[in-house]
Each structure stands twice: as C-alpha cells, then as structure tokens.
Enzyme design. Structure first.
Site, mmCIF file in Angstrom:
data_model
loop_
_atom_site.group_PDB
_atom_site.id
_atom_site.type_symbol
_atom_site.label_atom_id
_atom_site.label_comp_id
_atom_site.label_asym_id
_atom_site.label_seq_id
_atom_site.Cartn_x
_atom_site.Cartn_y
_atom_site.Cartn_z
ATOM 1 N N ASP A 105 0.860 -1.187 0.000
ATOM 2 C CA ASP A 105 0.000 0.000 0.000
ATOM 3 C C ASP A 105 0.895 1.235 0.000
ATOM 4 O OD1 ASP A 105 -1.992 1.854 0.219
ATOM 5 O OD2 ASP A 105 -2.913 0.996 2.021
ATOM 6 N N ALA A 106 1.239 1.700 -1.217
ATOM 7 C CA ALA A 106 2.115 2.867 -1.348
ATOM 8 C C ALA A 106 1.403 3.997 -2.092
ATOM 9 C CB ALA A 106 3.397 2.487 -2.077
ATOM 10 N N LYS A 107 0.234 3.715 -2.637
ATOM 11 C CA LYS A 107 -0.612 4.708 -3.326
ATOM 12 C C LYS A 107 0.209 5.574 -4.280
ATOM 13 C CE LYS A 107 -3.988 4.830 0.441
ATOM 14 N NZ LYS A 107 -3.263 4.053 1.455
ATOM 15 N N ARG A 108 0.964 4.909 -5.144
ATOM 16 C CA ARG A 108 1.817 5.641 -6.087
ATOM 17 C C ARG A 108 0.982 6.192 -7.239
ATOM 18 N NH1 ARG A 108 5.032 6.009 -2.210
ATOM 19 N NH2 ARG A 108 7.004 4.875 -2.230
#
Ligand SMILES: O=c1ccn([C@@H]2O[C@H](COP(=O)(O)O)[C@@H](O)[C@H]2O)c(=O)[nH]1
Length: 287
Positions: A105-108
């Site tokens: 979960d890095a929401k790039r």
C-alpha cells in the site's frame, strides 16, 4: 496450507486468479501491516528500525502460513529510511515464500516514465520490492496509470486503484462529476471494468472501496477485486460489507490492520484475532 498457492502452475497465473485461489484456500482476510508508533509501544518495542523489524517479523512468523493476503503500509517503513524499506523488502519476500500474496500500500501515482519507474520497482519480478499488487492513485488521470497497467500485465501482477476511499474527505473529489457526467469514482470503476473485461473469474485490476462508506450508487461489479480497508479501527464491520458491496460482495478483499495487530505481540493471540476476523468475513462473503 501454503504450497498449493506456490505451485509452479499457480505462480504463472495472473494476479486475479492467484488471489481467488489464495482466498479460497485460506479465507478472504487481508492483514494490514501498519507498524504505528503506538503499536510498537504496546508491543514493548522501541520506535527504531530494530523495533520495526521485530514487530514486522513477529506478524510474518505468526501469520504468513495461514492468511491469504497481507497489505504492508509503506509509510510506516519509509518513516525509518533505507533501514525501514529493507524490512519491508524482507517481509515481502518471506510472506510470498510462505504462499501469501502481498499488496504493498504505497498509493503511487505519477506520469510517463516516472510512473514506469514505480511500476518496475514494485511489480517487475526483478524489482527490489517485487510484490503481487500495488495500490495506485488515479488523480493524475486514469490514463496516467498505463505504464503500471503494462508492467502488471507483463509480470502477472495486480493494481488496486483508489476509487471510493474510507476517509471522510474522499467524496470531495471522488463524487465530483467529470466532463462526461460520471463521477470521478465512476470513471475509475469504468476504467477497471474495461481492463478486466476478458478475465474469466477475477481480473487483476482492482478498486479500493472503503468499508466505511455507507452505500454507493456506483456500479461495483468490475469483474475485479475490491480492496476494502476501514474495517475494525475505522468502524467498518462484516455487516457493512453486505451493505456497501451488494451483489459485488464476493469479490471483496476485507483488509484490517490495527484490529488484528493490537492483539500482539503474542503469536497465538495474533493468530486467534486473525482467525476470528477471517471467520466473520468468510460468513458474509460466502467462502
Ligand atoms: O481508503 C483507504 C485506503 C487505504 N487505507 C489504508 O488501510 C489501512 C487501514 O488501517 P486500519 O488500522 O485497519 O484502519 C491504512 O494503511 C490506511 O492507509 C485506508 O484506511 N483507507
């Protein structure tokens, strides 16, 4: 329980197929690994990279062979710089070796070759943080995600695109209307539906839809997975899943972090908390 998912024929399948098989084998629960400072403290660990490593590997050792999906929250690893990112890399490797799937979960979200850089870091099997799927942000335009879509297709990996997030600020942008009259969230869901159109069971391109949104008029039937954070600490329950997801509930990946992690550091207590949550979601999702 771990090997059926690791078998070589399964390794080469697309993410959506591997996800369905993992949830069928172990139940639908996704355990979020969010090493908050207050959790390190409650586990009796220092707020250092050593504390982060003990916490993370404690979760991995207790749950890697019995939970289908893990969602490490990159922010809590990045907080410790390169040492923290090394812990995330190690944890991801160990979880995958134990047959679990890992969604980082890095929401790039970025454009062109920058987005391609993120994609190769997380989605290419040769990438340093190779995982099964990555959360991405569509707010530079759904089309800006194309390099990640291409890399995911090439690697057999998946993406989870923010659509209807669990936080109360989400609707300010996500409910806004686009030029063609659909909402921003609706445009994201339409894009995903198109990407998954040819998938047999479950496509590899998922949406993030919070379990906390009370209900939605959007069509959540995208033939792909629906990652549902917001359970437990944010107030979402197993019953909320039926209300929010309706006929799409079978494709939900219920994700819970603090609710499970708070049971540690005792491994048996963590396993019991995960088993309780898994049973509750199993019943509602029809597993
Ligand atoms: O809409 C969203 C998207 C992501 N998250 C992330 O999920 C976890 C939730 O943690 P809990 O302890 O189970 O509340 C966290 O990493 C968020 O960044 C979300 O909550 N909502």
């Amino acid at each position: 329980m771990s090997n059926e998912i690791l078998e070589s024929d399964m390794r080469n399948k697309p993410f959506g197929t591997r996800l369905r098989a993992a949830m069928d084998a172990r139940g639908p629960l996704c355990v979020g690994i969010d090493p908050h400072q207050h959790l390190l403290d409650s586990w009796g660990l220092p707020d250092t990279v050593e504390g982060l490593a003990s916490f993370t590997y404690g979760v991995v050792d207790a749950l890697a062979d019995r939970v289908a999906v893990f969602k490490p929250q990159s922010a809590f690893f990045e907080r410790f710089g390169s040492g923290g990112v090394a812990v995330l890399e190690q944890a991801t490797i160990r979880l995958r070796e134990a047959g679990a799937l890992v969604i980082i979960d890095a929401k790039r979200g970025d454009i062109g070759t920058t987005m391609a850089g993120y994609a190769s870091a997380y989605l290419s099997e040769k990438g340093p943080l190779a995982c099964d799927a990555l959360t991405v942000s569509p707010y530079l335009g759904f089309g800006s995600l194309q390099p990640a879509i291409d890399e995911a297709l090439e690697a057999g990996a998946g993406l989870f695109v923010l659509a209807l997030t669990s936080n109360p600020e989400g609707p300010q942008f996500q409910s806004a209307r686009t030029a063609d009259g659909s909402t921003v969230a609706g445009a994201v869901l339409n894009g995903l539906r198109e990407l998954n159109a040819d998938a047999d069971d479950l496509g590899s391109f998922g949406a993030v839809v919070g379990a906390t949104i009370s209900s939605t008029d959007e069509d959540l039937n995208i033939n792909g997975p629906l990652l549902a954070p917001g359970l437990g600490a944010q107030g979402g329950t197993a019953d909320s899943l039926t209300k929010v997801f309706g006929t799409a509930v079978r494709n939900v990946v219920p994700s819970s972090s603090r609710e499970i992690l708070g049971a540690g550091p005792d491994a048996t207590a963590l396993q019991d908390a995960a088993a309780r949550a898994n049973d509750a979601y199993r019943a509602v999702l029809g597993y």
